[in-house]
Design an enzyme around this catalytic site. Sequence first.
Site, PDB file in Angstrom:
ATOM      1  N   CYS A 171       3.078   9.215   4.972  1.00  0.00           N
ATOM      2  CA  CYS A 171       2.617   8.255   6.206  1.00  0.00           C
ATOM      3  C   CYS A 171       2.749   6.985   6.168  1.00  0.00           C
ATOM      4  O   CYS A 171       2.201   6.238   7.010  1.00  0.00           O
ATOM      5  CB  CYS A 171       1.164   8.764   6.661  1.00  0.00           C
ATOM      6  SG  CYS A 171       0.082   8.591   5.183  1.00  0.00           S
TER       7      CYS A 171
ATOM      8  N   ASN B  66       2.482   2.169   1.592  1.00  0.00           N
ATOM      9  CA  ASN B  66       2.265   0.530   1.723  1.00  0.00           C
ATOM     10  C   ASN B  66       1.427   0.173   0.439  1.00  0.00           C
ATOM     11  O   ASN B  66       1.948  -0.724  -0.195  1.00  0.00           O
ATOM     12  CB  ASN B  66       1.342   0.485   2.955  1.00  0.00           C
ATOM     13  CG  ASN B  66       2.148   0.883   4.242  1.00  0.00           C
ATOM     14  OD1 ASN B  66       3.200   1.434   4.209  1.00  0.00           O
ATOM     15  ND2 ASN B  66       1.485   0.719   5.205  1.00  0.00           N
ATOM     16  N   ASP B  67       0.410   0.924   0.155  1.00  0.00           N
ATOM     17  CA  ASP B  67      -0.301   0.473  -1.060  1.00  0.00           C
ATOM     18  C   ASP B  67       0.373   0.976  -2.299  1.00  0.00           C
ATOM     19  O   ASP B  67       0.204   0.149  -3.394  1.00  0.00           O
ATOM     20  CB  ASP B  67      -1.728   1.249  -1.077  1.00  0.00           C
ATOM     21  CG  ASP B  67      -2.749   0.474  -0.349  1.00  0.00           C
ATOM     22  OD1 ASP B  67      -2.523  -0.893  -0.003  1.00  0.00           O
ATOM     23  OD2 ASP B  67      -3.674   0.902   0.177  1.00  0.00           O
TER      24      ASP B  67
ATOM     25  N   HIS C 167      -6.033  -6.916  19.941  1.00  0.00           N
ATOM     26  CA  HIS C 167      -5.959  -5.972  20.882  1.00  0.00           C
ATOM     27  C   HIS C 167      -4.788  -6.206  21.831  1.00  0.00           C
ATOM     28  O   HIS C 167      -4.361  -5.014  22.177  1.00  0.00           O
ATOM     29  CB  HIS C 167      -7.040  -6.298  21.955  1.00  0.00           C
ATOM     30  CG  HIS C 167      -8.586  -6.116  21.191  1.00  0.00           C
ATOM     31  ND1 HIS C 167      -8.760  -4.720  20.524  1.00  0.00           N
ATOM     32  CD2 HIS C 167      -9.601  -6.787  21.347  1.00  0.00           C
ATOM     33  CE1 HIS C 167      -9.939  -4.924  20.355  1.00  0.00           C
ATOM     34  NE2 HIS C 167     -10.573  -5.974  20.716  1.00  0.00           N
TER      35      HIS C 167
ATOM     36  N   ARG D 253      -7.695  11.265   8.296  1.00  0.00           N
ATOM     37  CA  ARG D 253      -8.155  10.424   6.833  1.00  0.00           C
ATOM     38  C   ARG D 253      -9.658   9.581   7.058  1.00  0.00           C
ATOM     39  O   ARG D 253     -10.031   9.215   8.085  1.00  0.00           O
ATOM     40  CB  ARG D 253      -7.142   9.081   6.509  1.00  0.00           C
ATOM     41  CG  ARG D 253      -7.419   8.571   5.401  1.00  0.00           C
ATOM     42  CD  ARG D 253      -6.391   7.313   5.548  1.00  0.00           C
ATOM     43  NE  ARG D 253      -6.690   5.944   6.328  1.00  0.00           N
ATOM     44  CZ  ARG D 253      -6.078   5.182   6.179  1.00  0.00           C
ATOM     45  NH1 ARG D 253      -4.942   4.989   5.753  1.00  0.00           N
ATOM     46  NH2 ARG D 253      -6.200   3.944   7.150  1.00  0.00           N
TER      47      ARG D 253
ATOM     48  N   GLU E  33      -1.349   6.992  -3.193  1.00  0.00           N
ATOM     49  CA  GLU E  33      -1.100   5.549  -3.052  1.00  0.00           C
ATOM     50  C   GLU E  33      -1.677   4.504  -4.373  1.00  0.00           C
ATOM     51  O   GLU E  33      -1.480   3.291  -4.064  1.00  0.00           O
ATOM     52  CB  GLU E  33      -1.737   5.171  -1.905  1.00  0.00           C
ATOM     53  CG  GLU E  33      -3.194   5.195  -1.590  1.00  0.00           C
ATOM     54  CD  GLU E  33      -3.823   4.935  -0.460  1.00  0.00           C
ATOM     55  OE1 GLU E  33      -3.360   4.242   0.438  1.00  0.00           O
ATOM     56  OE2 GLU E  33      -4.860   5.493   0.102  1.00  0.00           O
TER      57      GLU E  33
ATOM     58  N   ARG F  72      -6.050   7.391  11.663  1.00  0.00           N
ATOM     59  CA  ARG F  72      -7.021   6.430  11.129  1.00  0.00           C
ATOM     60  C   ARG F  72      -8.463   6.493  11.642  1.00  0.00           C
ATOM     61  O   ARG F  72      -8.411   5.932  12.978  1.00  0.00           O
ATOM     62  CB  ARG F  72      -6.420   5.248  10.966  1.00  0.00           C
ATOM     63  CG  ARG F  72      -4.812   5.038  10.343  1.00  0.00           C
ATOM     64  CD  ARG F  72      -4.495   3.670  10.315  1.00  0.00           C
ATOM     65  NE  ARG F  72      -2.887   3.433   9.844  1.00  0.00           N
ATOM     66  CZ  ARG F  72      -1.729   3.742  10.367  1.00  0.00           C
ATOM     67  NH1 ARG F  72      -1.935   3.832  11.734  1.00  0.00           N
ATOM     68  NH2 ARG F  72      -0.721   3.576   9.923  1.00  0.00           N
TER      69      ARG F  72
END
Length: 593
Positions: free
Chosen positions: A506, A458-459, A194, A337, A435, A301
């Site tokens: 992205c 990223n992936d 957080h 997404r 990805e 997301r």
Amino acid sequence: MSATVSFQGIGASPGVAVGHAYVLDARRVRTPKVKLTKAEIEGEVLRFKTSIELSDRQLEELKTKLGADGQEHGLILEAHRMMLHDPMFLVEVTRLIKEDFINAEWAVRRVGKRLRHQFDNLEDEYFRERKSDIEFVADRLVRNLMGEVVDQEIEVPPHAIVCAHDISPADAAMLVRSGSVGAFVTDLGGHTSHTAIVARAREVPAVVGLGKACESIRQGDMVAVDGRRGLVLLNPTDEQLALFRETMRRQLQSEQLALKTAELPAVTSDGVRIRLNGNMEFPEEIPSLLAHGAEGIGLYRTEFLFLNRPAPPTEEEHFESYKQVLQAMGDKPVTIRTLDLGGDKVPGKKPDKEINPAMGLRAIRYCLAHRELFRVQLRALLRASAYGNLRVMFPLVSSISELREARSELEACRSELSRQGVPVGKRFPIGIMVETPSAAWIADRLAQEADFFSIGTNDLIQYSLAIDRQNRDVAYLYRPLHLAILRSLEAIITAAKKAGIPVAMCGEMAGDAALTIVLLALGLEEFSMTSGQIPMVKNVIRQMSRADAQVLLEKAMAFSSAEEIERFIKGEVDRRFNSGEVMGTTVPSAPKD
């Protein structure tokens, strides 16, 4: 003067800051342990229920008190209220009081500890970080049971560096409301804690996950923070302070320039128009994205809807969230997404034990295996599409059949809503996240059935290079400029252009200004990133020609190793641009031993 000490943590929110430490004493209250008599049991259960009601009221009052100034905390505080009323939590605490004859404080701590251990074994960082929420809720209950004060007003000196073992969402809300925080520094937390989320939303530098660093920091100590590199300097030298302050001055200047140029288009010197969109997780990030020049949302997301709750979100909860974002963006495109989580992380579902969750039943695979969960989200998206410029994309698609099945489910939901007389918007583009290596290799076939591509680097990098990004032993192998990655990107972009569909990126590569030259050369025309990255990427685009970039990439791809390619590209960036503006201004480390 005390010697300079450096601490390395996780860069959670970019930017640098210098100031005096304000140490927040948030140590957990000591929990009394009392054995009860049978006659005391009912009274203790009632005392526990009363503390639940009081805690719930406090969170509601805090949410109201913060008002518009604390919108990014609203979902978090609401999630804590839901945790208070989680049937599993309530039943288990009550059972311990009745069966083990122990006081409510002790029972709350025992149940909280048990729940936190369950979170430790989760693969996803989002959900591992949620164990801190259990701690914060339990601590609030215990303090109320003991009659202690909670939610105290915190007065922070201007530009202070707030240092703490951890910061609760309630404390973070009060702190940012004051507008005085120079930076956050915490021992606990990760990129999705957080503190990190709040810091990024308010554009406050933050370093988290420092271990026991805050135990060494005293009230009023001079502290310098680099939120990009995850570096904290205690008692920096005069020379280091001067460099940090110069960096702060340049960042402020850059930010002011960015806000002035937010409306200017991202066009290369030879006239190629590039679209710059924003990545977001929480609706409260939208004002910052628009202020920095985002032309739309390239990645929304939806996983945050599933956090901190005993059951998955309802169709209405999905719908209201999507509607809010679409209305806020007006006619600008919003790419949402669908759920990108696995079976060990979806609330209300029995966890599926997997040896390697990253390659298991997750994302689109999980949704197709649990159709009802998927349909709830799809119905909400269809209903929300009437309120803005929606695009929907499916994550981790690795085959044509997955895309076809997902589209079929969407159309089935559309037909169902039509029969029920529920209004939906016009048909919207359906795309996929590219990805996986398999998707990259069949990109030409996928492009025949997808309306657009969005590359998730990223992936894609992780799977292509066979490395776990979270494993520090192999993290050094994560190389965006590996020749295999460049060839994959080239194939994906070429396939999309040949099929006449848009292709965006992205993943993290899109927001790295040092790699903008490479992506321009590959033919990418749509980038999506966090708000703070937009001005730097735009700066590179407006000073570069695509033709020149293509010449440079051809030379770079003549090399064989990632290290050689990286050296070449870095050298060209340093030569053509102010390295501090593109790479992130260099600030000093602590002196070496």
